[in-house]
Motif scaffolding. Structure first.
Motif, PDB file in Angstrom:
ATOM      1  N   PHE A 223      32.781  42.775  99.071  1.00 56.26           N
ATOM      2  CA  PHE A 223      32.850  41.669  97.985  1.00 56.26           C
ATOM      3  C   PHE A 223      32.453  40.338  98.875  1.00 56.26           C
ATOM      4  O   PHE A 223      33.190  39.480  99.377  1.00 56.26           O
ATOM      5  N   PHE A 245      37.979  45.490 101.611  1.00 59.86           N
ATOM      6  CA  PHE A 245      37.882  44.805 100.020  1.00 59.86           C
ATOM      7  C   PHE A 245      38.385  43.416 100.218  1.00 59.86           C
ATOM      8  O   PHE A 245      37.577  42.772 101.046  1.00 59.86           O
ATOM      9  N   ARG A 279      42.742  60.212  90.105  1.00 63.81           N
ATOM     10  CA  ARG A 279      41.511  59.432  90.527  1.00 63.81           C
ATOM     11  C   ARG A 279      41.829  58.849  91.836  1.00 63.81           C
ATOM     12  O   ARG A 279      42.640  58.075  91.884  1.00 63.81           O
ATOM     13  N   ASP A 281      40.744  56.556  94.437  1.00 66.36           N
ATOM     14  CA  ASP A 281      40.290  55.252  94.604  1.00 66.36           C
ATOM     15  C   ASP A 281      39.439  55.409  95.923  1.00 66.36           C
ATOM     16  O   ASP A 281      40.151  55.362  96.991  1.00 66.36           O
ATOM     17  N   GLU A 323      36.476  58.723  93.505  1.00 60.79           N
ATOM     18  CA  GLU A 323      35.712  57.335  92.956  1.00 60.79           C
ATOM     19  C   GLU A 323      34.780  57.016  94.209  1.00 60.79           C
ATOM     20  O   GLU A 323      35.110  55.937  94.621  1.00 60.79           O
ATOM     21  N   ARG A 517      33.832  40.422  87.091  1.00 58.40           N
ATOM     22  CA  ARG A 517      34.121  41.682  86.437  1.00 58.40           C
ATOM     23  C   ARG A 517      35.255  41.376  85.274  1.00 58.40           C
ATOM     24  O   ARG A 517      35.144  42.430  84.286  1.00 58.40           O
ATOM     25  N   ARG A 521      36.557  43.037  80.822  1.00 63.18           N
ATOM     26  CA  ARG A 521      37.770  43.749  80.657  1.00 63.18           C
ATOM     27  C   ARG A 521      38.736  43.062  79.549  1.00 63.18           C
ATOM     28  O   ARG A 521      39.486  41.985  79.847  1.00 63.18           O
TER      29      ARG A 521
HETATM   30  C1  GLC Z   1      37.620  50.633  93.393  1.00 60.83           C
HETATM   31  C2  GLC Z   1      37.976  50.092  92.105  1.00 60.83           C
HETATM   32  C3  GLC Z   1      37.590  48.729  92.167  1.00 60.83           C
HETATM   33  C4  GLC Z   1      38.426  48.169  93.213  1.00 60.83           C
HETATM   34  C5  GLC Z   1      38.260  48.740  94.485  1.00 60.83           C
HETATM   35  C6  GLC Z   1      39.174  48.356  95.661  1.00 60.83           C
HETATM   36  O1  GLC Z   1      36.217  50.556  93.574  1.00 60.83           O
HETATM   37  O2  GLC Z   1      37.346  50.660  91.093  1.00 60.83           O
HETATM   38  O3  GLC Z   1      37.856  48.047  90.775  1.00 60.83           O
HETATM   39  O4  GLC Z   1      38.153  46.679  93.399  1.00 60.83           O
HETATM   40  O5  GLC Z   1      38.195  50.005  94.378  1.00 60.83           O
HETATM   41  O6  GLC Z   1      40.306  48.893  95.424  1.00 60.83           O
END
Ligand code: GLC
Length: 646
Positions: A223, A245, A279, A281, A323, A517, A521
């Motif tokens: 980010f 993140f 899922r 992540d 994911e 994003r 939503r």
């Molecule tokens: C995954 C999620 C995303 C989130 C990131 C950090 O990619 O889909 O929305 O910001 O993980 O947890």
């Protein structure tokens, strides 16, 4: 591999567990015997072979999970196993939704199940529902308690009751486990911040910037606008912590076996709630190594394999979705390689293909999409894709430059075109989205926006042009059709089934305004969704079209993912097509991605298999007279055909 010592260990543990020797437990025993040597080998590889405690802990977790698993779930495990890949079926179709934005809370959710069933959905992905601090939540992906449902959505009992309702309707449940990081509000993080050594070791702490500075040299930024860099300063300790993140999401240290055991137990906790698909992540990020980009490292795969093998013993009915939104060549590794093929993730997001559909839509040219196929076709039989056009995240353009070059295009100019097209900066583009994660250092940017707005519906409505409105609806259905029939589970994103446009109110919310994003939503306005019943509205056209596509999909067993997808030769760059083939059925799916009328010759049909004698388009219900090889099958702008032999 049979290992006497491990089997003895199992027998001892089994006796102690007082599990009765009935058939169902016999199956558990068999699963154990087949997997335990690999589990020991991976655990030794990751945590050292003198660390018997880690292996013991893993054994304990497996046993406790199995003992706590409800009898009906154990029965379901065996039933799913008999179906030979229950998740490969053409019968599954999913939707991802935020519980609060869709229904208010978990208690209200069952009343909307008939709506979803009517659409053709039988799998629900509930976006993160475990506790996450309201202002620093990343849409729930900053978890502060893995076992407590966030009060905004309800309680764990509400989740259990909701699950019962799903089961009554034979619907499936998918939820997330966020394993790469916790919220800074998680009790581990709080204890770490207070200087507790045990919990500081759950994360990556550094006394000064020396190591972080070195690591930054090779680590990309996720980010770059809202949370630049990969490390955050922790004032209380005068130290730096890894936070790939947001700075309120601290990365967990999987080199510490205690972290692995904690997460394994959380995964089993979810499995025993009856979750059908978990899922995982951001698994690409779970192992870090100086001098690398800290993504897709071999140890990250080992951890996933370890999770998979443990799950195969204690809760085999739960499938695993990784994911990993990574480059095409990397994604294939998440299905497991060599002897681990099919023993890592059962599902992966088909992110490459998703992005390439958008590429084709923006350019009216399917060549880049076609260039990527050789890479992503190698998926092992028994694993599958999660196919989608939109989800809660942005659309990344991270497919390889070589694929763009193979289509004769310049990667830099091509991506610039796509960014301008979707962010609405190019004057002729009807798409209305925004750039996300713009990184001026690398020139990278991703794209936000709803399916409808990116397909031009928002612009068309503002122009008041019925013709353009119809064209954008045609684009929405083309995009969905293309992904529904590929093979894999289609996962719709809530709101897209009635064409929700971008919602710009997130800009007024301080906790969301830094993250565009949120524009895609939506908060569901049920009076808008009700319009899906009225033929005068666009909501109806989008809903009924989506519903029809799902119905066609469910009626065709050839669409189940049995590694039976063949791409047709590109004879016209605007049109791409694939054949889904089985011993008793062929379905040709053909798509015109351009805004103009196009043709392909009938020759293409005979290239992939025996030339059919008579065809019917399942989408329009019309018979299609087949011409000679040199004669044309005609396409209107954005038209698609779903052709089967009559
Ligand atoms: C995954 C999620 C995303 C989130 C990131 C950090 O990619 O889909 O929305 O910001 O993980 O947890």
């Amino acid at each position: 591999m049979y290992n006497r010592k491990l089997i003895d260990l199992f027998n001892k543990r089994y006796k102690k567990s007082k599990l009765k020797s009935e058939a169902i437990n016999q199956a558990f025993k068999e699963r154990f015997i087949s997997n335990i040597s690999e589990i020991k080998a991976i655990s030794d590889e990751l945590y050292g072979n003198s660390n018997e405690d880690v292996f013991e802990e893993i054994l304990n977790s497996i046993f406790s999970a199995y003992q706590e698993r409800a009898p009906d779930l154990k029965k379901l495990d065996l039933e799913k196993e008999k179906k030979d890949g229950w998740f490969l079926s053409n019968d599954l179709a999913g939707m991802s939704l935020y519980v609060d934005r869709f229904a208010g809370n978990l208690e209200n959710l069952p009343k909307h199940l008939p709506y979803l069933e009517n659409l053709g959905i039988n799998l629900l992905h509930l976006m993160p529902i475990f506790e996450s601090p309201e202002g620093e939540s990343d849409g729930g992906y900053a978890v502060s308690n893995y076992r407590k449902v966030d009060p905004r959505f309800g309680t764990l009992d509400d989740l259990k009751s909701f699950h019962k309702e799903l089961r009554k309707k034979d619907m499936y449940l998918m939820i997330d486990i966020v394993i790469n990081h916790t919220s800074t509000h998680h009790e581990w993080a709080k204890k770490a911040r207070a200087g507790n050594k045990k919990y500081m070791d759950y994360y990556y702490f550094y006394e000064d910037r020396q190591i972080p500075d070195q690591m930054e040299l090779s680590m990309p930024e996720v980010f770059p606008e809202s949370s630049p860099g990969n490390f955050s300063y922790v004032k209380e300790l005068d130290q730096w912590v890894m936070s790939v993140f947001h700075n309120y999401q601290w990365d967990l240290n999987f080199r510490n076996p205690e972290v692995f055991i904690e997460m394994l137990n959380n995964i089993f906790f979810y499995a025993n709630l009856g979750v059908d698909i978990i899922r995982i992540d951001a698994p690409a990020f779970i192992w870090k190594e100086m001098g690398t980009n800290c993504q897709n490292l071999p140890q990250a795969h080992k951890i996933l394999q370890l999770i998979k093998l443990c799950n195969e013993i204690a809760s085999p009915g739960m499938a695993i979705l990784g994911e990993a939104i990574v480059a095409p060549a990397e994604i294939m590794n998440y299905f497991g390689k060599g002897r681990f093929a099919t023993h890592e993730c059962d599902f992966a997001y088909n992110a490459t293909h998703m992005a390439l559909q958008w590429d084709a839509l923006a350019t009216g040219d399917t060549r880049v999409m076609m260039a990527a196929q050789s890479e992503i076709m190698g998926k092992p039989l028994g694993t599958t894709w999660l196919n989608y056009t939109r989800c809660h995240d942005d659309i990344g353009l991270g497919y390889d430059d070589a694929m763009i070059q193979q289509a004769g295009l310049d990667p830099y100019l091509h991506r610039t075109y796509l960014k301008n097209y979707f962010s609405g900066t190019s004057p002729n583009s009807p798409a209305k989205g925004a750039l996300f994660g713009v990184n001026p250092k690398t020139n990278d940017a991703r794209i936000s926006g709803t399916l409808a707005s990116l397909c031009g519906l928002e612009t068309a409505k503002a122009m008041g042009s019925n013709e353009i409105i119809e064209l954008s609806i045609q684009k929405i259905l083309l995009m969905q059709a293309h992904s529904f029939f590929l093979g894999g589970v289609p996962m719709l994103f809530y709101g897209d089934e009635v064409g929700y446009e971008n919602d710009y109110t997130y800009l007024q919310d301080e906790a969301k305004s830094y993250d565009n994003r949120w524009m895609h939503r939506p908060v569901i306005d049920w009076s808008k969704n009700e319009l899906s019943k009225n033929a005068d509205y666009t909501e109806h056209s989008v809903f009924s079209g989506t519903q029809k596509l799902l119905k066609i999909r469910k009626s065709l067993s050839v669409i189940a993912d049995k590694k039976n997808l063949y791409w047709l030769q590109n004879h016209n760059n605007a049109i791409c097509g694939y054949l889904r083939h089985s011993d008793n059925q062929n379905v040709y799916c053909l798509f015109n991605f351009s805004e103009s009328e196009q043709n392909i010759t009938f020759y293409v049909l005979g290239e992939a298999s025996k030339r059919p004698a008579k065809l019917k388009d399942l989408w329009t219900g019309k018979s299609i007279p087949i011409g000679h090889d040199h004669e044309n099958l005609h396409f209107k702008p954005y038209q698609f055909y779903l052709l089967t032999e009559q």
